[in-house]
Design an enzyme around this catalytic site. Sequence first.
Site, PDB file in Angstrom:
ATOM      1  N   ASP A   1       0.858  -1.192   0.000  1.00  0.00           N
ATOM      2  CA  ASP A   1       0.000   0.000   0.000  1.00  0.00           C
ATOM      3  C   ASP A   1       0.890   1.236   0.000  1.00  0.00           C
ATOM      4  O   ASP A   1       2.076   1.155   0.346  1.00  0.00           O
ATOM      5  CB  ASP A   1      -0.921   0.031   1.234  1.00  0.00           C
ATOM      6  CG  ASP A   1      -1.890   1.219   1.202  1.00  0.00           C
ATOM      7  OD1 ASP A   1      -2.454   1.505   0.130  1.00  0.00           O
ATOM      8  OD2 ASP A   1      -2.063   1.887   2.250  1.00  0.00           O
TER       9      ASP A   1
ATOM     10  N   TYR B   1      -0.878   8.589  -2.468  1.00  0.00           N
ATOM     11  CA  TYR B   1      -0.857   8.367  -3.914  1.00  0.00           C
ATOM     12  C   TYR B   1      -2.116   8.971  -4.572  1.00  0.00           C
ATOM     13  O   TYR B   1      -2.142   9.233  -5.755  1.00  0.00           O
ATOM     14  CB  TYR B   1      -0.870   6.865  -4.219  1.00  0.00           C
ATOM     15  CG  TYR B   1       0.463   6.152  -4.165  1.00  0.00           C
ATOM     16  CD1 TYR B   1       1.564   6.670  -3.487  1.00  0.00           C
ATOM     17  CD2 TYR B   1       0.611   4.920  -4.800  1.00  0.00           C
ATOM     18  CE1 TYR B   1       2.770   5.968  -3.446  1.00  0.00           C
ATOM     19  CE2 TYR B   1       1.804   4.222  -4.772  1.00  0.00           C
ATOM     20  CZ  TYR B   1       2.882   4.748  -4.091  1.00  0.00           C
ATOM     21  OH  TYR B   1       4.063   4.054  -4.065  1.00  0.00           O
ATOM     22  N   GLY B   2      -3.161   9.130  -3.756  1.00  0.00           N
ATOM     23  CA  GLY B   2      -4.506   9.419  -4.281  1.00  0.00           C
ATOM     24  C   GLY B   2      -4.628  10.684  -5.100  1.00  0.00           C
ATOM     25  O   GLY B   2      -5.520  10.817  -5.924  1.00  0.00           O
TER      26      GLY B   2
ATOM     27  N   CYS C   1      -4.193  -1.456  -2.314  1.00  0.00           N
ATOM     28  CA  CYS C   1      -4.371  -0.013  -2.473  1.00  0.00           C
ATOM     29  C   CYS C   1      -5.223   0.190  -3.707  1.00  0.00           C
ATOM     30  O   CYS C   1      -4.870  -0.278  -4.800  1.00  0.00           O
ATOM     31  CB  CYS C   1      -2.998   0.638  -2.657  1.00  0.00           C
ATOM     32  SG  CYS C   1      -3.072   2.388  -3.090  1.00  0.00           S
ATOM     33  N   ASN C   2      -6.355   0.871  -3.528  1.00  0.00           N
ATOM     34  CA  ASN C   2      -7.252   1.081  -4.670  1.00  0.00           C
ATOM     35  C   ASN C   2      -6.634   1.979  -5.719  1.00  0.00           C
ATOM     36  O   ASN C   2      -6.811   1.767  -6.914  1.00  0.00           O
ATOM     37  CB  ASN C   2      -8.558   1.708  -4.186  1.00  0.00           C
ATOM     38  CG  ASN C   2      -9.425   0.697  -3.483  1.00  0.00           C
ATOM     39  OD1 ASN C   2     -10.201   0.006  -4.109  1.00  0.00           O
ATOM     40  ND2 ASN C   2      -9.277   0.575  -2.171  1.00  0.00           N
ATOM     41  N   THR C   3      -5.910   2.993  -5.258  1.00  0.00           N
ATOM     42  CA  THR C   3      -5.330   3.951  -6.201  1.00  0.00           C
ATOM     43  C   THR C   3      -4.331   3.234  -7.108  1.00  0.00           C
ATOM     44  O   THR C   3      -4.346   3.401  -8.329  1.00  0.00           O
ATOM     45  CB  THR C   3      -4.658   5.097  -5.427  1.00  0.00           C
ATOM     46  OG1 THR C   3      -5.577   5.576  -4.443  1.00  0.00           O
ATOM     47  CG2 THR C   3      -4.272   6.229  -6.337  1.00  0.00           C
TER      48      THR C   3
ATOM     49  N   CYS D   1     -11.210   2.676  -0.442  1.00  0.00           N
ATOM     50  CA  CYS D   1      -9.847   3.087  -0.109  1.00  0.00           C
ATOM     51  C   CYS D   1      -9.515   2.322   1.160  1.00  0.00           C
ATOM     52  O   CYS D   1     -10.320   2.304   2.101  1.00  0.00           O
ATOM     53  CB  CYS D   1      -9.770   4.583   0.139  1.00  0.00           C
ATOM     54  SG  CYS D   1      -8.164   5.093   0.807  1.00  0.00           S
ATOM     55  N   THR D   2      -8.354   1.702   1.176  1.00  0.00           N
ATOM     56  CA  THR D   2      -8.050   0.795   2.283  1.00  0.00           C
ATOM     57  C   THR D   2      -7.754   1.539   3.594  1.00  0.00           C
ATOM     58  O   THR D   2      -7.623   0.915   4.632  1.00  0.00           O
ATOM     59  CB  THR D   2      -6.889  -0.132   1.902  1.00  0.00           C
ATOM     60  OG1 THR D   2      -5.784   0.650   1.427  1.00  0.00           O
ATOM     61  CG2 THR D   2      -7.321  -1.089   0.806  1.00  0.00           C
ATOM     62  N   HIS D   3      -7.684   2.868   3.515  1.00  0.00           N
ATOM     63  CA  HIS D   3      -7.546   3.659   4.752  1.00  0.00           C
ATOM     64  C   HIS D   3      -8.892   3.867   5.458  1.00  0.00           C
ATOM     65  O   HIS D   3      -8.937   4.126   6.651  1.00  0.00           O
ATOM     66  CB  HIS D   3      -6.993   5.049   4.437  1.00  0.00           C
ATOM     67  CG  HIS D   3      -5.523   5.094   4.216  1.00  0.00           C
ATOM     68  ND1 HIS D   3      -4.912   4.491   3.152  1.00  0.00           N
ATOM     69  CD2 HIS D   3      -4.538   5.673   4.947  1.00  0.00           C
ATOM     70  CE1 HIS D   3      -3.611   4.718   3.210  1.00  0.00           C
ATOM     71  NE2 HIS D   3      -3.357   5.431   4.296  1.00  0.00           N
TER      72      HIS D   3
HETATM   73  N1  DGL Z   1      -4.978   3.338   0.674  1.00  0.00           N
HETATM   74  C1  DGL Z   1      -4.952   3.770  -0.663  1.00  0.00           C
HETATM   75  C2  DGL Z   1      -6.192   3.344  -1.442  1.00  0.00           C
HETATM   76  O1  DGL Z   1      -6.790   2.367  -1.114  1.00  0.00           O
HETATM   77  C3  DGL Z   1      -4.734   5.216  -0.972  1.00  0.00           C
HETATM   78  C4  DGL Z   1      -4.107   6.110  -0.052  1.00  0.00           C
HETATM   79  C5  DGL Z   1      -3.358   7.183  -0.754  1.00  0.00           C
HETATM   80  O2  DGL Z   1      -3.954   8.154  -1.249  1.00  0.00           O
HETATM   81  O3  DGL Z   1      -2.139   7.021  -0.805  1.00  0.00           O
HETATM   82  O4  DGL Z   1      -6.581   3.963  -2.396  1.00  0.00           O
END
Ligand code: DGL
Length: 276
Positions: free
Chosen positions: A11, A43-44, A74-76, A193-195
Amino acid sequence: MQANGPIGVFDSGYGGLTVLKEIVDKLPQYNYVYMGDNARAPYGTRSFETVYQYTLECVEWFFKQGCPLVILACNTASAKALRTIQQKDLPRIGKDKRVLGVIRPTTEVIGNYSKTGEVGILGTTGTVQSGSYPIEIEKFFPEIKVCQEACPIWVPLVENNEYDSPGADFFVKKHLDHLLGQSEKIDTILLACTHYPLLKNKIMEHVSTGTTILSQGEIVANSLVEYMARHPEMEQRCDKGGKFDFFTTDSTEDFDKHATIFFGKPVRSKHLDLSV
Ligand code: DGL
Protein backbone atom coordinates in the site's frame (compact mmCIF):
# COMPACT_ATOMS: atom_id res chain seq x y z
CA MET A 1 12.43 -24.73 -10.79
CA GLN A 2 10.39 -21.68 -9.67
CA ALA A 3 11.46 -20.10 -6.39
CA ASN A 4 9.22 -19.97 -3.35
CA GLY A 5 8.75 -16.89 -1.22
CA PRO A 6 6.40 -14.89 1.00
CA ILE A 7 3.22 -13.19 -0.24
CA GLY A 8 3.81 -9.48 -0.79
CA VAL A 9 1.18 -6.96 0.33
CA PHE A 10 1.55 -3.35 -0.79
CA ASP A 11 0.00 0.00 0.00
CA SER A 12 1.05 3.62 -0.28
CA GLY A 13 0.96 3.72 3.52
CA TYR A 14 -0.91 2.01 6.32
CA GLY A 15 -4.25 1.31 4.64
CA GLY A 16 -3.21 -2.03 3.22
CA LEU A 17 -2.76 -3.29 6.75
CA THR A 18 -6.57 -3.35 7.10
CA VAL A 19 -6.53 -5.81 4.20
CA LEU A 20 -3.52 -7.80 5.44
CA LYS A 21 -5.26 -8.22 8.80
CA GLU A 22 -8.24 -9.95 7.15
CA ILE A 23 -6.04 -12.00 4.82
CA VAL A 24 -4.02 -13.31 7.75
CA ASP A 25 -7.22 -14.14 9.56
CA LYS A 26 -8.31 -16.38 6.67
CA LEU A 27 -4.86 -17.59 5.55
CA PRO A 28 -2.62 -17.64 8.64
CA GLN A 29 -0.36 -20.36 7.27
CA TYR A 30 1.62 -18.20 4.81
CA ASN A 31 4.59 -15.88 5.26
CA TYR A 32 3.93 -12.23 4.41
CA VAL A 33 5.98 -9.17 3.54
CA TYR A 34 4.16 -5.86 3.87
CA MET A 35 5.50 -2.66 2.41
CA GLY A 36 4.09 0.83 2.89
CA ASP A 37 5.51 3.54 0.65
CA ASN A 38 4.82 6.12 3.36
CA ALA A 39 7.55 8.49 2.19
CA ARG A 40 5.63 9.10 -1.05
CA ALA A 41 2.06 8.79 0.26
CA PRO A 42 -0.61 9.83 -0.42
CA TYR A 43 -0.86 8.37 -3.91
CA GLY A 44 -4.51 9.42 -4.28
CA THR A 45 -3.83 12.91 -5.60
CA ARG A 46 -0.94 11.96 -7.93
CA SER A 47 -1.02 11.55 -11.70
CA PHE A 48 -1.46 8.23 -13.49
CA GLU A 49 2.17 8.21 -14.60
CA THR A 50 3.50 8.87 -11.09
CA VAL A 51 1.31 6.25 -9.40
CA TYR A 52 2.31 3.74 -12.08
CA GLN A 53 6.05 4.48 -11.72
CA TYR A 54 5.93 4.30 -7.90
CA THR A 55 3.87 1.12 -7.88
CA LEU A 56 6.10 -0.56 -10.45
CA GLU A 57 9.21 0.23 -8.38
CA CYS A 58 7.53 -1.31 -5.34
CA VAL A 59 6.42 -4.42 -7.24
CA GLU A 60 9.99 -4.90 -8.50
CA TRP A 61 11.21 -4.63 -4.91
CA PHE A 62 8.75 -7.37 -3.82
CA PHE A 63 10.00 -9.59 -6.63
CA LYS A 64 13.58 -9.06 -5.42
CA GLN A 65 12.43 -10.28 -2.00
CA GLY A 66 11.35 -13.48 -3.76
CA CYS A 67 7.56 -12.91 -3.56
CA PRO A 68 5.81 -15.04 -6.20
CA LEU A 69 2.53 -13.21 -5.56
CA VAL A 70 1.96 -9.52 -4.74
CA ILE A 71 -1.36 -8.00 -3.66
CA LEU A 72 -1.81 -4.29 -4.33
CA ALA A 73 -3.87 -3.55 -1.22
CA CYS A 74 -4.37 -0.01 -2.47
CA ASN A 75 -7.25 1.08 -4.67
CA THR A 76 -5.33 3.95 -6.20
CA ALA A 77 -2.49 1.66 -7.31
CA SER A 78 -4.99 -1.00 -8.42
CA ALA A 79 -6.89 1.61 -10.47
CA LYS A 80 -3.94 3.38 -12.03
CA ALA A 81 -1.11 0.86 -12.29
CA LEU A 82 -2.27 -2.74 -12.03
CA ARG A 83 -3.41 -3.35 -15.59
CA THR A 84 -0.26 -1.89 -17.16
CA ILE A 85 1.95 -3.85 -14.78
CA GLN A 86 0.07 -7.08 -15.55
CA GLN A 87 0.03 -6.59 -19.30
CA LYS A 88 3.20 -4.68 -20.07
CA ASP A 89 5.69 -5.25 -17.25
CA LEU A 90 5.12 -8.77 -15.96
CA PRO A 91 6.37 -10.50 -19.11
CA ARG A 92 9.66 -8.60 -18.61
CA ILE A 93 10.10 -8.48 -14.80
CA GLY A 94 8.37 -11.63 -13.59
CA LYS A 95 6.78 -13.93 -16.15
CA ASP A 96 6.05 -16.60 -13.56
CA LYS A 97 4.85 -14.14 -10.88
CA ARG A 98 1.45 -12.60 -10.28
CA VAL A 99 0.18 -9.20 -9.14
CA LEU A 100 -3.44 -8.90 -7.97
CA GLY A 101 -5.47 -5.85 -6.95
CA VAL A 102 -8.47 -5.04 -4.77
CA ILE A 103 -10.93 -3.63 -7.31
CA ARG A 104 -11.81 -6.79 -9.24
CA PRO A 105 -12.66 -8.93 -6.17
CA THR A 106 -14.83 -6.12 -4.82
CA THR A 107 -16.73 -5.42 -8.02
CA GLU A 108 -17.42 -9.14 -8.47
CA VAL A 109 -19.60 -9.15 -5.34
CA ILE A 110 -20.78 -5.60 -4.62
CA GLY A 111 -24.11 -5.98 -6.45
CA ASN A 112 -25.07 -8.81 -4.10
CA TYR A 113 -25.29 -6.40 -1.17
CA SER A 114 -27.74 -3.88 -2.64
CA LYS A 115 -31.52 -4.29 -2.54
CA THR A 116 -32.27 -0.97 -4.27
CA GLY A 117 -29.77 -1.53 -7.09
CA GLU A 118 -27.87 1.67 -6.25
CA VAL A 119 -24.40 1.70 -4.69
CA GLY A 120 -22.08 4.50 -3.60
CA ILE A 121 -18.31 4.45 -3.97
CA LEU A 122 -16.08 6.52 -1.69
CA GLY A 123 -12.45 6.69 -2.78
CA THR A 124 -9.44 8.86 -3.42
CA THR A 125 -9.50 11.39 -6.24
CA GLY A 126 -7.34 9.05 -8.32
CA THR A 127 -9.61 6.05 -7.85
CA VAL A 128 -12.77 8.04 -8.61
CA GLN A 129 -11.31 9.83 -11.64
CA SER A 130 -10.05 6.56 -13.10
CA GLY A 131 -13.67 5.37 -13.42
CA SER A 132 -12.46 1.87 -12.53
CA TYR A 133 -15.37 1.06 -10.22
CA PRO A 134 -18.25 2.03 -12.56
CA ILE A 135 -16.46 0.28 -15.46
CA GLU A 136 -15.81 -2.95 -13.55
CA ILE A 137 -19.21 -3.05 -11.79
CA GLU A 138 -20.91 -2.69 -15.19
CA LYS A 139 -19.23 -5.96 -16.25
CA PHE A 140 -20.60 -7.99 -13.34
CA PHE A 141 -23.80 -6.09 -12.46
CA PRO A 142 -24.94 -4.11 -15.53
CA GLU A 143 -28.23 -3.19 -13.82
CA ILE A 144 -26.57 -1.50 -10.82
CA LYS A 145 -26.41 2.30 -10.67
CA VAL A 146 -23.09 3.59 -9.31
CA CYS A 147 -22.57 6.99 -7.66
CA GLN A 148 -19.07 8.12 -6.67
CA GLU A 149 -17.51 10.70 -4.38
CA ALA A 150 -13.82 11.54 -4.01
CA CYS A 151 -12.76 12.25 -0.42
CA PRO A 152 -9.25 13.72 -0.78
CA ILE A 153 -8.97 14.76 2.86
CA TRP A 154 -9.83 11.40 4.40
CA VAL A 155 -6.44 9.71 3.86
CA PRO A 156 -4.53 12.61 5.48
CA LEU A 157 -7.02 12.51 8.40
CA VAL A 158 -6.32 8.82 8.90
CA GLU A 159 -2.54 9.02 8.30
CA ASN A 160 -2.36 11.84 10.88
CA ASN A 161 -4.27 9.92 13.50
CA GLU A 162 -7.22 12.34 13.34
CA TYR A 163 -9.76 9.71 12.26
CA ASP A 164 -11.50 9.76 15.62
CA SER A 165 -11.31 13.50 16.26
CA PRO A 166 -14.24 15.94 16.16
CA GLY A 167 -12.57 17.59 13.13
CA ALA A 168 -13.02 14.37 11.18
CA ASP A 169 -16.82 14.60 11.58
CA PHE A 170 -17.00 17.68 9.38
CA PHE A 171 -15.21 16.07 6.44
CA VAL A 172 -16.92 12.71 6.85
CA LYS A 173 -20.34 14.37 6.80
CA LYS A 174 -19.41 16.68 3.91
CA HIS A 175 -18.47 13.84 1.56
CA LEU A 176 -21.32 11.56 2.64
CA ASP A 177 -23.76 14.41 1.99
CA HIS A 178 -22.30 14.84 -1.50
CA LEU A 179 -22.58 11.11 -2.19
CA LEU A 180 -26.05 10.63 -0.79
CA GLY A 181 -27.19 13.86 -2.47
CA GLN A 182 -26.71 12.07 -5.80
CA SER A 183 -29.47 9.56 -5.05
CA GLU A 184 -31.76 8.74 -2.16
CA LYS A 185 -31.77 5.09 -3.17
CA ILE A 186 -28.15 4.30 -2.33
CA ASP A 187 -28.30 1.50 0.24
CA THR A 188 -24.72 0.17 -0.03
CA ILE A 189 -21.59 2.27 0.38
CA LEU A 190 -18.19 0.83 -0.47
CA LEU A 191 -15.13 2.15 1.31
CA ALA A 192 -13.01 1.98 -1.84
CA CYS A 193 -9.85 3.09 -0.11
CA THR A 194 -8.05 0.79 2.28
CA HIS A 195 -7.55 3.66 4.75
CA TYR A 196 -11.26 4.31 5.22
CA PRO A 197 -12.19 1.40 7.50
CA LEU A 198 -10.73 3.47 10.33
CA LEU A 199 -13.46 6.05 9.67
CA LYS A 200 -16.22 3.44 9.60
CA ASN A 201 -17.67 4.32 13.01
CA LYS A 202 -17.90 7.99 12.08
CA ILE A 203 -19.40 7.13 8.67
CA MET A 204 -22.09 5.02 10.35
CA GLU A 205 -23.14 8.00 12.46
CA HIS A 206 -24.04 9.91 9.29
CA VAL A 207 -25.99 7.35 7.28
CA SER A 208 -29.42 5.80 7.82
CA THR A 209 -29.56 2.54 9.76
CA GLY A 210 -30.42 0.31 6.81
CA THR A 211 -27.29 1.32 4.86
CA THR A 212 -24.58 -1.32 4.39
CA ILE A 213 -21.04 0.01 4.74
CA LEU A 214 -18.62 -2.34 3.02
CA SER A 215 -14.91 -2.53 3.83
CA GLN A 216 -12.77 -4.46 1.39
CA GLY A 217 -10.53 -6.46 3.71
CA GLU A 218 -12.81 -9.44 4.11
CA ILE A 219 -13.89 -9.43 0.46
CA VAL A 220 -10.28 -9.42 -0.74
CA ALA A 221 -9.32 -12.12 1.77
CA ASN A 222 -12.18 -14.39 0.61
CA SER A 223 -11.16 -13.84 -2.97
CA LEU A 224 -7.55 -14.79 -2.17
CA VAL A 225 -8.74 -18.00 -0.50
CA GLU A 226 -10.54 -18.88 -3.74
CA TYR A 227 -7.55 -17.84 -5.86
CA MET A 228 -5.26 -20.18 -3.92
CA ALA A 229 -7.72 -23.05 -4.38
CA ARG A 230 -7.91 -22.37 -8.15
CA HIS A 231 -4.14 -21.98 -8.52
CA PRO A 232 -2.36 -24.83 -6.70
CA GLU A 233 0.82 -24.08 -8.70
CA MET A 234 0.95 -20.62 -7.06
CA GLU A 235 -0.25 -21.89 -3.66
CA GLN A 236 2.72 -24.26 -3.50
CA ARG A 237 5.13 -21.42 -4.20
CA CYS A 238 3.90 -19.30 -1.27
CA ASP A 239 6.10 -19.97 1.77
CA LYS A 240 4.40 -21.27 4.88
CA GLY A 241 5.31 -20.58 8.50
CA GLY A 242 3.13 -17.66 9.62
CA LYS A 243 5.98 -15.10 9.60
CA PHE A 244 5.65 -11.36 8.92
CA ASP A 245 8.08 -8.73 7.75
CA PHE A 246 7.06 -5.08 7.60
CA PHE A 247 8.89 -2.41 5.61
CA THR A 248 8.30 1.31 5.27
CA THR A 249 10.01 3.86 3.05
CA ASP A 250 9.64 6.42 5.86
CA SER A 251 10.30 6.48 9.63
CA THR A 252 9.98 3.08 11.29
CA GLU A 253 9.04 4.70 14.60
CA ASP A 254 6.00 6.43 13.08
CA PHE A 255 5.12 3.36 11.06
CA ASP A 256 5.11 1.05 14.07
CA LYS A 257 2.93 3.42 16.10
CA HIS A 258 0.28 3.78 13.37
CA ALA A 259 0.57 0.29 11.93
CA THR A 260 -0.32 -1.29 15.24
CA ILE A 261 -3.70 0.50 15.12
CA PHE A 262 -4.39 -0.59 11.52
CA PHE A 263 -3.15 -4.16 11.95
CA GLY A 264 -4.52 -4.67 15.45
CA LYS A 265 -1.26 -6.25 16.69
CA PRO A 266 2.20 -4.88 17.52
CA VAL A 267 4.29 -4.19 14.42
CA ARG A 268 8.10 -3.83 14.18
CA SER A 269 9.11 -2.48 10.80
CA LYS A 270 12.39 -2.06 8.93
CA HIS A 271 13.32 0.98 6.90
CA LEU A 272 13.55 0.60 3.16
CA ASP A 273 15.35 2.91 0.76
CA LEU A 274 14.05 2.19 -2.74
CA SER A 275 16.81 4.22 -4.37
CA VAL A 276 19.59 1.77 -3.45
N1 DGL B 1 -4.98 3.34 0.67
C1 DGL B 1 -4.95 3.77 -0.66
C2 DGL B 1 -6.19 3.34 -1.44
O1 DGL B 1 -6.79 2.37 -1.11
C3 DGL B 1 -4.73 5.22 -0.97
C4 DGL B 1 -4.11 6.11 -0.05
C5 DGL B 1 -3.36 7.18 -0.75
O2 DGL B 1 -3.95 8.15 -1.25
O3 DGL B 1 -2.14 7.02 -0.81
O4 DGL B 1 -6.58 3.96 -2.40
